[in-house]
Design an enzyme around this catalytic site. Structure first.
Site: not given
Ligand code: ZN
Length: 888
Positions: A123, A264, A299-300, A303, A322
């Site tokens: 990314e 991350a 957070h990851e 996603h 995000e």
């Protein structure tokens, strides 16, 4: 590298889709050979040909198995594109062979080597460093990846999805084949190959499926993995209960690597993490580090639905994933513990860094309209302001309405690449709510200001609200429209009791309400009985990301600070008092006078310190004086060192006036923390939110206490250092931080002992380097320069660069030293680092953001450094974009 600007308005749908991508990685000693087999589906007439992106060495290209001569395609290395002019206009197979050299790749984008292992970062546009592909997020497909490598050097071979085959090959080599059944864009592709230790666990989903959890680290780091695994399991559980979202593969892998550009990366089924957000035990990690690990793991993980299952149509939409995912991780952390304190921390982060960005030449809307280098747009605005925008939907709709919107969003868009407008439409349609005007939050940059005034007459309180937006580089204020936002309010009487009120349009008596702002100027009427003095409490919970101006008296602020039942509003009243006091100090210092005394503020703080019922973590927040960067606001002609001195003078005043109270609080908090540990065979000081709060209070007080008598302090700290250090890293770090600016040689000795003790712990060495860099001692630049030669320092490691040089660039008196030495030092390293890692160099370049708003002498020094950088012929587009925007 040519400097091309990409515009949102130029978006066109892909001409070719790639529903299947098969990859073969042959890992050799110095090089890796990649064969990519792309199943191409032309969408429209192929007139413009097929355009691929690639920045790898091309070996061969075949269409339907037929090798193509060089004149069959146009390879443009400057623009990293490959155009196949006469590509078939029916589905075909494109086979591309490339060669890359991971050990030479210090950009940490694409395929790179770290500690003998191989990792990827794709990314936003790293996949093109591996092979050629449309490499855009709206081209999604199914991936099958085969990896072949030496079995001794690379026993572990990982990619996305499920491992479908593995076995041995000739010459001591082996292979593994991974298949990811979920369609995804290239930016979510990942590969890891190397010698790594596995820590495993599992999770049973709400529907009863077993998910294998696998964490890969260096063998010596495995004792530091369990906390992150617990955090993952908590995240998985929370997403099921609060959002009804379940994990969708049979395996979830996390790999930790010490060389990583950011925090991350949420690659499907195979997250890759900076070690900083995986490894944590109480000997090496502070309470804040534990909280960071928990938040980033969450957070990851989140996603997987908000980012992976539903992704972005194009990179302008980055905040779609995000902003929403930051909102979700903030809510997770708030549900875990200390909701109010977490909220204040988020607001503080936003106001210190995002407001500064929004008032700088780098200002851009939550959905940028243009960019040169996408890596430069992983910003506080896209992430943190983006999360505030999502929070406003939540405030308007309530939890139930918001969840209805989420449900519709997934019903409509699962498996798709969509826009911020699609998200907004789901929220609107699921609730029959008009979010038309709300779209402006995605297109107008700059922090809005609300100017609020109030008057009480004949039992009626009239609140007048004017909103305005500043000029930003992309748009003058005059072109901006009023925004739609929630303004949460309540009223307090002169004794600090909440006042009941009624609004004329409705009969209900209330104690608080949320107003909808949607015009440049609006008035609201409240019927209030039996009140003669009214203090409004405004923007409760920080209901919108704005500056708020209301002409409070200091007495009214003290009243809110003492009595408001909204913790954010209460904290904010204190912050306003701090800001006013610092501004007064600044004026005095400028005129050569002594800073004045602030008796009302000191009195208010004394009351807080004497309140033994108050939550320790919240009390610690109330004692935090705003950072310099928060004080600059939108002012011009700033003298940063004067602002820093004015702030220091307030800290000295607090330290002297409240020495006894601060000491009592610190010792009481220490006693409370020790209470349940004493008498146990081993006193264990682990992370938990309660003890973390007690420690936060101790280390809010100690640095102030230590100002009182610097000489006696260092002797005392020196004696107790080992005892505190034995407890855990929060104490060790707290002690070192609190004497880090002490001029005594004993301070250097403690730091040297710290470094020697943790020589083999890279993450703790980062702490050592950041202590060196944030000290206010006169010799800080010299110490930073010496640290560059420390055997554990490496300019190629992003964590080290951020710890030493990044921290120094935020050390106000030293970065802004009047002789320009701070600017020169940072500029020199931007140039050096740009040669191998443009992303990290561009991050450092943002330190010069303040250029236009700084006083003329420093401005000239800064400008000279920036001009010299801009003059470099081989500058990356990353740094060039930042520097040219600052100079423009
Ligand atoms: Zn993210």
């Amino acid at each position: 590298m040519t400097q091309t600007v990409k515009y949102l308005k130029d978006y066109t749908a892909p001409t070719h889709l790639v529903p299947k991508t098969d990859l073969l990685f042959e890992i050799e000693d110095t090089h890796t050979y990649v064969t990519a087999t792309l199943h191409i589906e032309p969408q429209t007439s192929t007139q413009g040909g097929l355009k691929l992106h690639g920045d790898a060495e091309l070996i061969s290209l075949a269409i339907n198995g037929e090798k193509q001569p060089e004149n069959a395609y146009e390879l443009d290395t400057a623009n990293e594109t490959l155009i196949i002019k006469n590509a078939p206009n029916i589905p075909f197979i494109l086979t591309i062979e490339t060669r890359v050299e991971p050990s030479k790749n210090k950009s940490f984008n694409g395929l790179y080597e770290s500690g003998g292992n191989l990792y990827t970062q794709c990314e936003p546009e790293g996949f093109r460093k591996i092979t050629f592909h449309p490499d855009r997020p709206d081209v999604m497909g199914e991936f099958t990846t085969e990896i072949r490598a030496n079995a001794d050097k690379f026993p572990i071979l990982l990619s996305n999805g499920n491992k479908i085959r593995s076995g041995s090959l000739n010459d001591g080599r082996h292979f593994a084949v991974w298949h990811d059944p979920h369609v995804k864009p290239t930016y979510l592709f990942a590969l890891v190959a190397g010698d790594l230790a596995l820590t495993s666990d599992f999770f049973i989903t709400q529907s009863g499926r077993r998910v294998e959890i696998e964490f890969y680290t260096r063998a010596e780091d495995t004792p530091q993995v369990p906390f992150a695994i617990e955090a993952l399991k908590n995240s998985m559980k929370w997403d099921e209960t609060r959002f009804g979202l379940e994990y969708d593969l049979d395996i979830y892998m996390v790999v930790a690597v010490g060389d990583f550009n950011m925090g991350a990366m949420e690659n499907k089924g195979l997250n890759i993490f900076n070690t900083k957000y995986v490894l944590a035990d109480s000997r090496t990690a502070t309470d804040a580090d534990f909280e960071g690990v928990e938040a980033v793991i969450a957070h990851e993980y989140f996603h997987n639905w908000t980012g992976n299952r539903v992704t972005c149509r194009d990179w302008f939409q980055l905040s779609l994933k995000e902003g929403l995912t930051v909102f979700r991780d903030q809510e997770f952390s708030g549900d875990r513990a200390s909701r109010a304190v977490r909220r204040i921390e988020n607001v503080k982060l936003l106001r210190t860094h995002q407001f500064a960005e929004d008032a700088s030449p780098m200002a851009h809307p939550v959905r940028p309209a243009s960019y040169v280098e996408m890596n430069n747009f992983y910003t506080m605005t896209v992430y943190e302001k983006g999360a505030e925008v999502v929070r406003m939907y939540h405030t308007f709709l309530g939890e139930e309405g918001f969840q209805k919107g989420m449900k519709l969003y997934f019903e409509r868009h699962d498996g798709q690449a969509v826009t911020c407008d699609d998200f907004r439409a789901a929220m609107a349609d699921a609730n029959g709510f008009d979010f038309e005007q709300f779209a402006l939050w995605y297109s107008q940059a700059g922090t809005p200001t609300l100017r609020v005034s109030g008057s009480l007459k004949d039992g009626k309180y009239i609140l007048n609200v004017k909103q305005s937006l500043p000029d930003t580089p992309d748009m003058p204020s005059s072109a901006k429209q009023p925004m739609m936002m929630p303004l949460s309010i309540a009223f307090f009487d002169e004794k600090g009791a909440k006042i009941a009120f009624r609004q004329p349009e409705n009969d209900e008596t209330r104690q608080e309400t949320v107003l909808t702002l949607n015009q440049a100027e609006q008035s609201f009427e409240f019927l209030i009985e039996n009140a003669n003095a009214v203090t409004p409490s405004l923007l409760r919970g920080f209901s919108a990301p704005v500056h708020l101006e209301f002409d409070y008296t200091n007495e009214q602020l003290a009243l809110l600070l003492a009595h408001d039942d909204d913790e954010f509003a209460r904290w904010e009243a204190g912050q306003t008092l701090f800001r006013r006091a610092i501004a007064e100090n600044e004026t005095a210092l400028q005129n050569g006078n002594n800073p004045p005394e602030h008796t009302l503020l000191i009195h208010a703080l004394r009351n807080i310190l004497n309140d033994n019922e108050m939550d320790a973590a919240f009390k610690a927040m109330l004692l935090q004086v705003p950072a310099e960067a928060e004080l600059w606001g939108e002012r011009d002609n700033i003298n940063p060192v004067l602002v820093a001195m004015a702030r220091e003078a307030l800290l000295d005043e607090i330290a002297h006036a409240l020495h006894g109270e601060l000491l009592a609080n610190a010792l009481n908090a220490r006693e409370a923390e020790n209470a349940d540990k004493r008498g146990k065979e081993i006193e264990i000081y682990e992370y938990n939110p309660q003890d973390a709060g007690l420690r936060a209070l101790q280390y809010a007080c100690f640095p102030l206490i230590h100002r009182f008598d610097e000489v006696a302090t260092i002797e005392q700290v020196f004696e107790h250092y080992d005892e505190m250090a034995r407890k855990n890293m929060t104490h060790e770090w707290g002690v070192l931080s609190s004497i880090n600016s002490n001029p005594s040689a004993k301070r250097d000795e403690l730091l040297a002992r710290f470094a020697a003790k943790f020589d083999d712990q890279a993450l703790v060495m980062d702490k050592y380097f950041s202590l060196i860099a944030c000290s206010r001692r006169a010799d800080t630049l010299a110490q930073v320069q010496a640290a560059l030669n420390h055997p554990r320092f490496a300019l190629t490691n992003p964590n080290k660069v951020r710890a030493l040089i990044g921290t120094f660039a935020r050390n106000v008196p030293h970065f802004h030293a009047a002789d320009g030495s701070g600017y020169a030092f940072v500029a020199e390293h931007i140039k050096k680092i740009d040669e191998f890692n443009p992303q990290v160099a561009a991050g450092l370049a943002r330190a010069f953001n303040l250029l236009k708003r700084i006083e003329p002498q420093r401005q000239a020094l800064m400008r000279a450094e920036l001009d010299a950088i801009a003059a470099l012929p081989n500058l990356s587009k990353d740094v060039r974009e930042i520097v040219e925007k600052i100079l423009a």
